[in-house]
Scaffold this motif. Sequence first.
Motif, PDB file in Angstrom:
ATOM      1  N   ASN A 327      43.972 -35.918  23.149  1.00  0.00           N
ATOM      2  CA  ASN A 327      42.569 -35.793  23.507  1.00  0.00           C
ATOM      3  C   ASN A 327      42.275 -34.355  23.894  1.00  0.00           C
ATOM      4  N   SER A 328      41.007 -34.084  24.182  1.00  0.00           N
ATOM      5  CA  SER A 328      40.657 -32.793  24.766  1.00  0.00           C
ATOM      6  C   SER A 328      40.982 -32.851  26.258  1.00  0.00           C
ATOM      7  N   LEU A 329      40.930 -31.708  26.897  1.00  0.00           N
ATOM      8  CA  LEU A 329      41.252 -31.664  28.321  1.00  0.00           C
ATOM      9  C   LEU A 329      40.171 -32.330  29.172  1.00  0.00           C
ATOM     10  N   SER A 330      39.037 -32.709  28.566  1.00  0.00           N
ATOM     11  CA  SER A 330      38.016 -33.454  29.309  1.00  0.00           C
ATOM     12  C   SER A 330      38.534 -34.821  29.732  1.00  0.00           C
ATOM     13  N   LEU A 331      39.659 -35.248  29.151  1.00  0.00           N
ATOM     14  CA  LEU A 331      40.269 -36.514  29.554  1.00  0.00           C
ATOM     15  C   LEU A 331      40.580 -36.519  31.049  1.00  0.00           C
ATOM     16  N   LEU A 332      40.931 -35.360  31.591  1.00  0.00           N
ATOM     17  CA  LEU A 332      41.255 -35.279  33.011  1.00  0.00           C
ATOM     18  C   LEU A 332      40.042 -35.622  33.863  1.00  0.00           C
ATOM     19  N   GLU A 333      38.859 -35.181  33.427  1.00  0.00           N
ATOM     20  CA  GLU A 333      37.635 -35.506  34.151  1.00  0.00           C
ATOM     21  C   GLU A 333      37.316 -36.990  34.035  1.00  0.00           C
ATOM     22  N   LEU A 334      37.503 -37.554  32.832  1.00  0.00           N
ATOM     23  CA  LEU A 334      37.275 -38.989  32.647  1.00  0.00           C
ATOM     24  C   LEU A 334      38.188 -39.802  33.555  1.00  0.00           C
ATOM     25  N   GLN A 335      39.437 -39.399  33.618  1.00  0.00           N
ATOM     26  CA  GLN A 335      40.396 -40.102  34.467  1.00  0.00           C
ATOM     27  C   GLN A 335      39.953 -40.061  35.928  1.00  0.00           C
ATOM     28  N   GLN A 336      39.464 -38.909  36.372  1.00  0.00           N
ATOM     29  CA  GLN A 336      39.025 -38.774  37.756  1.00  0.00           C
ATOM     30  C   GLN A 336      37.820 -39.662  38.042  1.00  0.00           C
ATOM     31  N   GLN A 337      36.890 -39.742  37.087  1.00  0.00           N
ATOM     32  CA  GLN A 337      35.706 -40.586  37.272  1.00  0.00           C
ATOM     33  C   GLN A 337      36.098 -42.057  37.410  1.00  0.00           C
ATOM     34  N   ILE A 338      37.058 -42.502  36.588  1.00  0.00           N
ATOM     35  CA  ILE A 338      37.517 -43.898  36.671  1.00  0.00           C
ATOM     36  C   ILE A 338      38.226 -44.142  37.994  1.00  0.00           C
ATOM     37  N   ASP A 339      39.129 -43.248  38.340  1.00  0.00           N
ATOM     38  CA  ASP A 339      39.902 -43.418  39.576  1.00  0.00           C
ATOM     39  C   ASP A 339      39.005 -43.429  40.813  1.00  0.00           C
ATOM     40  N   ASN A 340      37.901 -42.676  40.746  1.00  0.00           N
ATOM     41  CA  ASN A 340      36.977 -42.621  41.884  1.00  0.00           C
ATOM     42  C   ASN A 340      35.982 -43.780  41.897  1.00  0.00           C
ATOM     43  N   GLY A 341      36.032 -44.625  40.867  1.00  0.00           N
ATOM     44  CA  GLY A 341      35.109 -45.744  40.798  1.00  0.00           C
ATOM     45  C   GLY A 341      33.708 -45.367  40.370  1.00  0.00           C
ATOM     46  N   GLU A 342      33.538 -44.169  39.778  1.00  0.00           N
ATOM     47  CA  GLU A 342      32.210 -43.719  39.355  1.00  0.00           C
ATOM     48  C   GLU A 342      31.775 -44.402  38.065  1.00  0.00           C
ATOM     49  N   VAL A 343      32.728 -44.731  37.212  1.00  0.00           N
ATOM     50  CA  VAL A 343      32.429 -45.413  35.951  1.00  0.00           C
ATOM     51  C   VAL A 343      33.465 -46.508  35.730  1.00  0.00           C
ATOM     52  N   ILE A 344      33.121 -47.473  34.874  1.00  0.00           N
ATOM     53  CA  ILE A 344      34.039 -48.565  34.548  1.00  0.00           C
ATOM     54  C   ILE A 344      34.966 -48.116  33.424  1.00  0.00           C
ATOM     55  N   GLY A 345      36.238 -48.361  33.600  1.00  0.00           N
ATOM     56  CA  GLY A 345      37.181 -48.011  32.550  1.00  0.00           C
ATOM     57  C   GLY A 345      38.599 -48.396  32.938  1.00  0.00           C
ATOM     58  N   PRO A 346      39.502 -48.396  31.962  1.00  0.00           N
ATOM     59  CA  PRO A 346      40.902 -48.710  32.241  1.00  0.00           C
ATOM     60  C   PRO A 346      41.583 -47.548  32.952  1.00  0.00           C
ATOM     61  N   ARG A 347      42.641 -47.845  33.611  1.00  0.00           N
ATOM     62  CA  ARG A 347      43.455 -46.808  34.251  1.00  0.00           C
ATOM     63  C   ARG A 347      44.178 -46.010  33.155  1.00  0.00           C
ATOM     64  N   ILE A 348      44.015 -44.704  33.150  1.00  0.00           N
ATOM     65  CA  ILE A 348      44.699 -43.869  32.161  1.00  0.00           C
ATOM     66  C   ILE A 348      46.079 -43.531  32.738  1.00  0.00           C
ATOM     67  N   VAL A 349      47.030 -44.390  32.441  1.00  0.00           N
ATOM     68  CA  VAL A 349      48.339 -44.336  33.091  1.00  0.00           C
ATOM     69  C   VAL A 349      49.213 -43.213  32.526  1.00  0.00           C
ATOM     70  N   TYR A 350      49.087 -42.970  31.241  1.00  0.00           N
ATOM     71  CA  TYR A 350      50.025 -42.076  30.559  1.00  0.00           C
ATOM     72  C   TYR A 350      49.226 -41.189  29.619  1.00  0.00           C
ATOM     73  N   ARG A 351      49.469 -39.888  29.681  1.00  0.00           N
ATOM     74  CA  ARG A 351      48.733 -38.941  28.840  1.00  0.00           C
ATOM     75  C   ARG A 351      49.687 -38.187  27.923  1.00  0.00           C
ATOM     76  N   SER A 352      49.313 -38.127  26.656  1.00  0.00           N
ATOM     77  CA  SER A 352      50.105 -37.410  25.657  1.00  0.00           C
ATOM     78  C   SER A 352      49.379 -36.127  25.275  1.00  0.00           C
ATOM     79  N   GLY A 353      50.039 -35.022  25.443  1.00  0.00           N
ATOM     80  CA  GLY A 353      49.465 -33.744  25.040  1.00  0.00           C
ATOM     81  C   GLY A 353      49.731 -33.496  23.568  1.00  0.00           C
ATOM     82  N   ILE A 354      48.678 -33.454  22.767  1.00  0.00           N
ATOM     83  CA  ILE A 354      48.856 -33.351  21.320  1.00  0.00           C
ATOM     84  C   ILE A 354      48.944 -31.884  20.907  1.00  0.00           C
ATOM     85  N   ILE A 355      49.917 -31.588  20.034  1.00  0.00           N
ATOM     86  CA  ILE A 355      50.140 -30.229  19.545  1.00  0.00           C
ATOM     87  C   ILE A 355      50.274 -30.285  18.030  1.00  0.00           C
TER      88      ILE A 355
END
Length: 663
Positions: A327-355
């Motif tokens: 993904n793009s690095l915006s995934l980190l912001e999405l993860q934070q929004q979910i963890d903070n309860g700001e939006v509904i979504g699954p827990r992003i448990v594992y992140r793969s950095g694509i190269i």
Amino acid sequence: MKRIVSLFLLLSQTYLFAQGKLPIGDTLKYDILFNGRKAGYSWLCQTGPRQYASYQEYNDRGRGPKLLTTFKISSQGIVTSLHVEGNNYMKGKVAETYELLNSVARWENTAEKQQVSVTKPAIYLSTEADAPYLPWALLSSPEKKIDLLPAGQSSIRLLKEHILKNGKKAYLYSITGLGFDPSLLWLDENQMSLGSFSDSFNEVREDVRDDAGDLYQIQKEEMDGYYSKLTSQLVSKSRTGIAFHNVNVFDSERGKVLPARTVLIRDGKIQDVGDASLKLPKGYTIIEGKGKTLLPGLWDMHTHYGGGSEGLLNIACGITNIRDMGNSLSLLELQQQIDNGEVIGPRIVYRSGIIDGDGPYTVPLGISVSNLEEGIRAIRKYDSLGYQQIKLYSSIKPEWVKPMADEAHRLGLRVAGHIPSHMTATQAINAGYNEITHANMLFLNFYGDTVDTRSMRRFTLVGEKAASLNFESQEFKDFVKLFQEKHISIDPTLGVFEGMFTSSPSKPSLGYSKIMSRLPATMQRNASWGALTPPPGQEETYRNAMKAMQKLVKKFYDAGILIVSGTDDLAGFILHRELELYAEAGIPTTEVLKTATYNAAKLCNKLDVLGTITKGKIADVILIDGDPVRNISDIRRVSLVVKDGNLYDPKKLLEAISVKYFE
């Protein structure tokens, strides 16, 4: 293609005299960018009185459309004729026509041939090409809404005005009725599109290039606010605790169902699990579970998470945890929004950095590199950001794989992904891969290291040859043995290939057929979007390729290889289909369910807190109206989801994104 080029030259030289939204002959030009890199272009030109032509072409790892569209509109912006030709994203031939004459609408495309009487304004949307005329018709409508052909209704609403750097005004509109999410669209003062904006895919009009970042940020803030409001409406919390009473519990570690259990949840944790004698605490929300099955929350181990409606789809389908595979690095912001309860979504448990390596087939996500040193730096960057895995892609040079894998392992990161072009899976494993992504990459191992797998051949070659693979050969047995000896896991994503190899424009794959009637009307027409077009006479060969993929996964299961289930496709529903495909292959349903629960948590090193319904673990559980051990398709019947102690009603989540609940 010569015809398209010739017509482009003709259109660009057309100068007629008439009134319209563009001066006759003027062309609006757009650059198409993937992750900031130019991947193609598009244009829109007015060729005569209320007559237009548009063209779009881009390259996405060998895929991508080349579409020429011509259309006419009425004074109210209603399209009266349309013609589309070229090839679609998967390189299938496109020849689409539409005509509205004497209140009768007729159209024909690769999936439809219809004729209907039209008694009030209605808009036909192409199944392949963009529809720049839709906002014109909506804005001309007194009620700012219009019926769609063959079904559905769309509406438009102005959200915001913005002053561009050139001093002109831009208008942000929300269009509903086209899919799960509202579609946000920027128009200029003449109702012409300024482009499409996101953090990875951008189609930017040449005169607003310097504004693209600002336009995307405003658009993003609007969508964040939209889903934040939905979250406040759709999440329920228990002030005391939750008690599931008399429910059958799936023991995902041992692969068995425990009948008539009581499960207590409090403060986001599983407080206790016991039999019918376990006392129900006073004040708890009691959920009767007779005839139902309680499972750990499901995992989708192959996503490219984009937030928004994906979050609601995942939770509604019982998926509480995901592994993002690039993904793009915006995934980190999405993860934070979910963890903070700001939006509904699954827990992003594992992140793969694509190269991936630089070049014409570079994946439009992650980090692209031009040499080994840049590859090593990319690995270190992902490690510094807390990623757990590196995903290598098709344009990585084979000689880079071992040193990159060595560096990843030194930092404690796993290595997975596509097999780089001109390399085999065997070579990649020996160079340090821990996991092979996608079943086609397993088949390509047997076709040598001379195939350019950056291109569409990574799909079509498998379609042509997979059914002839000898699973009893020594070569195949040695391949499986390598996985056993080096403890390599697989992420087959069979649902994707079912769509590629078994569907056609007139007949969607079984995975989509099962859910089509539940989807928004406009999406039902695109259920075969990812289908390949087999060469004439090879249709059955391609269908048999899908059967071979299922057989291969069963062989790997029999050999004790760790299998995890993922989609790389439509969120939620396709994971259900993935599990059905494993069961159809002959894998016991208890073991199938483990691929999306226990196995996933094990691979992600999260068994201490997730993956089983065990006292002390995080309270991620889903209630199934049925028994997926007896009938794997019951996994679709999710009646309640608990994540972090919060309760979600799948029916309400689905209704919020225009999806029907299961019957």
